[in-house]
Design a protein around this motif. Structure first.
Motif, short mmCIF file in Angstrom:
data_model
loop_
_atom_site.label_atom_id
_atom_site.label_comp_id
_atom_site.label_asym_id
_atom_site.label_seq_id
_atom_site.Cartn_x
_atom_site.Cartn_y
_atom_site.Cartn_z
N TRP A 41 0.80 -1.22 0.00
CA TRP A 41 0.00 0.00 0.00
C TRP A 41 0.84 1.28 0.00
O TRP A 41 0.29 2.37 -0.15
CB TRP A 41 -0.95 0.00 1.20
CG TRP A 41 -2.12 -0.94 1.04
CD1 TRP A 41 -2.62 -1.41 -0.13
CD2 TRP A 41 -2.91 -1.50 2.08
NE1 TRP A 41 -3.68 -2.25 0.10
CE2 TRP A 41 -3.89 -2.32 1.47
CE3 TRP A 41 -2.90 -1.42 3.47
CZ2 TRP A 41 -4.85 -3.02 2.18
CZ3 TRP A 41 -3.85 -2.12 4.18
CH2 TRP A 41 -4.82 -2.91 3.57
N HIS A 42 2.13 1.18 0.20
CA HIS A 42 3.05 2.32 0.19
C HIS A 42 2.59 3.47 1.09
O HIS A 42 2.48 4.62 0.64
CB HIS A 42 3.25 2.84 -1.24
CG HIS A 42 3.66 1.77 -2.21
ND1 HIS A 42 4.91 1.17 -2.19
CD2 HIS A 42 2.96 1.15 -3.21
CE1 HIS A 42 4.98 0.26 -3.15
NE2 HIS A 42 3.81 0.22 -3.78
N PRO A 43 2.30 3.19 2.35
CA PRO A 43 1.86 4.26 3.25
C PRO A 43 3.01 5.21 3.59
O PRO A 43 4.18 4.84 3.49
CB PRO A 43 1.38 3.51 4.50
CG PRO A 43 2.17 2.24 4.48
CD PRO A 43 2.38 1.88 3.04
N SER A 44 2.67 6.42 4.02
CA SER A 44 3.67 7.39 4.43
C SER A 44 4.29 6.97 5.76
O SER A 44 3.79 6.06 6.44
CB SER A 44 3.03 8.77 4.58
OG SER A 44 2.07 8.75 5.62
N SER A 45 5.37 7.66 6.15
CA SER A 45 6.02 7.36 7.43
C SER A 45 5.04 7.57 8.59
O SER A 45 5.00 6.78 9.55
CB SER A 45 7.25 8.25 7.63
OG SER A 45 8.22 7.96 6.68
N ALA A 46 4.21 8.63 8.50
CA ALA A 46 3.23 8.89 9.55
C ALA A 46 2.19 7.78 9.61
O ALA A 46 1.78 7.34 10.69
CB ALA A 46 2.55 10.23 9.31
N MET A 47 1.77 7.28 8.44
CA MET A 47 0.77 6.20 8.42
C MET A 47 1.37 4.90 8.93
O MET A 47 0.69 4.12 9.62
CB MET A 47 0.24 6.02 7.00
CG MET A 47 -0.90 5.01 6.91
SD MET A 47 -2.31 5.41 8.00
CE MET A 47 -2.94 6.89 7.19
N ILE A 48 2.65 4.65 8.65
CA ILE A 48 3.30 3.46 9.19
C ILE A 48 3.29 3.52 10.72
O ILE A 48 3.02 2.53 11.41
CB ILE A 48 4.75 3.35 8.66
CG1 ILE A 48 4.74 3.01 7.17
CG2 ILE A 48 5.53 2.28 9.43
CD1 ILE A 48 6.10 3.05 6.53
N GLY A 49 3.60 4.72 11.25
CA GLY A 49 3.55 4.89 12.70
C GLY A 49 2.17 4.64 13.26
O GLY A 49 2.02 4.00 14.31
N LEU A 50 1.13 5.10 12.57
CA LEU A 50 -0.24 4.89 13.04
C LEU A 50 -0.63 3.42 12.98
O LEU A 50 -1.26 2.90 13.90
CB LEU A 50 -1.22 5.71 12.19
CG LEU A 50 -1.48 7.15 12.63
CD1 LEU A 50 -2.41 7.84 11.65
CD2 LEU A 50 -2.08 7.19 14.04
N LEU A 51 -0.27 2.74 11.90
CA LEU A 51 -0.60 1.32 11.79
C LEU A 51 0.04 0.50 12.90
O LEU A 51 -0.56 -0.43 13.44
CB LEU A 51 -0.14 0.78 10.42
CG LEU A 51 -1.00 1.18 9.22
CD1 LEU A 51 -0.31 0.78 7.92
CD2 LEU A 51 -2.39 0.55 9.29
N GLY A 52 1.27 0.88 13.25
CA GLY A 52 1.96 0.16 14.31
C GLY A 52 1.46 0.48 15.70
O GLY A 52 1.59 -0.32 16.62
N SER A 53 0.85 1.66 15.85
CA SER A 53 0.53 2.13 17.20
C SER A 53 -0.97 2.24 17.51
O SER A 53 -1.33 2.49 18.66
CB SER A 53 1.16 3.51 17.42
OG SER A 53 0.69 4.44 16.46
#
Length: 461
Positions: A51-63
């Motif tokens: 899905w190529h999420p942004s760095s901020a979205m990666i942080g949200l998915l993990g948290s």
């Protein structure tokens, strides 16, 4: 045989099969918590490619599950004190199972965030339930060991996640399907938890000390443990401490600062590093494949973390619960400090893994175990789940900040700068630990009296 109250029987009971049953029942929940929380680290590597999420979205998915756990721990912890432990047994596991299944069928990033949030509510609720369930069935001599054994089930969850990920990837399964299976498989142990928890009786301590139902407590204990309980003519003293009363007394704020504060600072460091570990490996060894980075994560968990869990439950009652926490903070923090200060250490995979592994060992043989244990000991029975839930909730907020901020900090400060911040947090966690009493070798009733100020040291330690 002399007559004993339910509480005296529980405090003096030798280790028996019913203790092991309680460990399994509480521990399966914590295994599920760990698997569901940490599997997202391996899944993110694949989700990022799809899905190529942004760095901020990666942080949200993990948290996202962590911020939900923040709410779930508060809610379910309080409900368990108001309505009883048995009312909550299994309910939080059902929410985890539903969230895991829905996460596997997420059509896009937004829905995955929503479903991980639902699952996180159940995870948060399971923290106070797993800890309080075991601490209230434990005897005085082995309480630290028994509650630590429950927590050590996290180790199995930690290593099961990478094993599942490696198995799926090496089997040639499409990566877009593999991450869905990783997340969805968390529903299996959650279902087992539901079945085990519904067969547990209400906490005898809660029945006797909060509701004054001594005979019902004795019968439940006898049916569960096969133990004859003599009830004295005079009932056990009972008192239900209200939330307002709890929050109006300075000593409870001191305890909350010690348990919640130290736990939040630890979780900031631990979850930020653990959930982002495959990404950390990628930053140290940028040419590593997805399988290689997950394999290195598994090695760190198996070689450094698992022995730490084992040594913790074997020695916690001898070393002291509070003493083990500040010792772990000290050495874990020092390891992060070395990584942050030594030039080029983050560009050489083997020395990095050695120092990082030391930090992992003393996280488990230290605050990762003891924050869970201490929060289940230092509060009176009528607010024990509330105090633990508050502490676990604040801790998961710290974990949320750590996981969300970690990729952003690495991008802005590099891995060295990010771990230097973690070093400072570990030292503050050590200082907050000193606000807590030493519970080792003392009954729950001695540690956490309702009507008098607790003693803050057993032997001046």
């Amino acid at each position: 045989m002399s007559s004993k109250t339910v509480t005296q029987t529980l405090n003096e009971a030798p280790l028996g099969l019913f203790h092991l049953r309680a460990v399994l029942t509480a521990g399966m929940g914590f295994f599920t918590d760990a698997y569901d929380l940490f599997i997202i680290g391996a899944a993110l590597v694949l989700i990022k490619a799809q899905w190529h999420p942004s760095s901020a979205m990666i942080g949200l998915l993990g948290s996202t599950a962590l911020i939900a756990a923040f709410a779930g721990a508060f809610i379910f912890g309080r409900l368990a004190d108001v309505f009883g432990r048995k009312s909550i047994y299994g309910l939080e596991a059902a929410i985890m199972a539903i969230g895991a299944i829905l996460s596997a069928f997420s059509p896009n990033v937004l829905w995955l965030l929503i479903f991980r949030f639902i699952m996180g509510l159940g995870i948060g609720g399971d923290y106070p339930m797993s800890a309080v369930l075991m601490s209230e069935f434990a005897n005085t001599k082995d309480r630290g060991k028994l509650v630590s054994l429950v927590f050590s089930m996290q180790a199995l969850g930690l290593i099961t996640g990478p094993i599942v990920a490696l198995t799926l990837l090496s089997s040639g399964i499409n990566p877009d399907i593999a991450w869905r299976l990783m997340l969805g498989l968390g529903a299996i142990p959650a279902t087992a938890v539901i079945l085990l928890r519904r067969r547990m009786p209400e906490s005898p301590r809660y029945l006797a000390q909060v509701r004054g139902a001594d005979k019902q407590a004795a019968l439940g204990l006898k049916n569960f443990a096969g133990t004859e309980v003599g009830i004295v003519d005079e009932k056990e003293p009972t008192r239900r401490l209200s939330l307002k009363e709890m929050l109006s007394q300075g000593r409870y704020w001191r305890l909350l600062l010690g348990t919640a504060g130290s736990w939040a600072l630890f979780d900031y460091a631990y979850y930020g590093n653990s959930i982002s570990l495959p990404l950390v490996i990628k930053s140290v060894a940028p040419h590593a494949t997805d399988v290689t980075s997950i394999a290195w994560s598994l090695i760190i968990f198996a070689v450094a973390a698992v022995p730490g869990y084992i040594l913790a439950f074997m020695t916690i009652d001898k070393i002291g619960h509070r003493r083990l926490q500040w010792l772990g903070f000290l050495i874990m923090g020092a390891a992060f400090g070395v990584i942050g200060i030594v030039p080029n250490l983050t560009h050489d995979i083997l020395p990095f893994l050695l120092i990082f592994g030391i930090s992992y060992f003393f996280a488990e043989f230290g605050p990762n175990t003891t924050t869970f244990v201490l929060s289940a000991e230092v509060y009176p029975t009528s607010v024990r789940a509330t105090g633990h839930g508050f502490s676990a909730g604040v801790a998961k907020f710290g974990a949320f900040i750590g996981v969300f901020a970690f990729p952003l900090l690495v991008k802005a400060l590099g891995l060295n700068g990010t771990l230097t911040i973690t070093f400072v947090f570990a030292l503050v966690g050590l200082l907050l630990t000193l606000l807590l009493p030493e519970p080792s070798g003392r009954s729950l009733e001695d540690i956490s009296p309702v009507d008098q100020t607790p003693t803050y040291s057993k032997t001046g330690s």
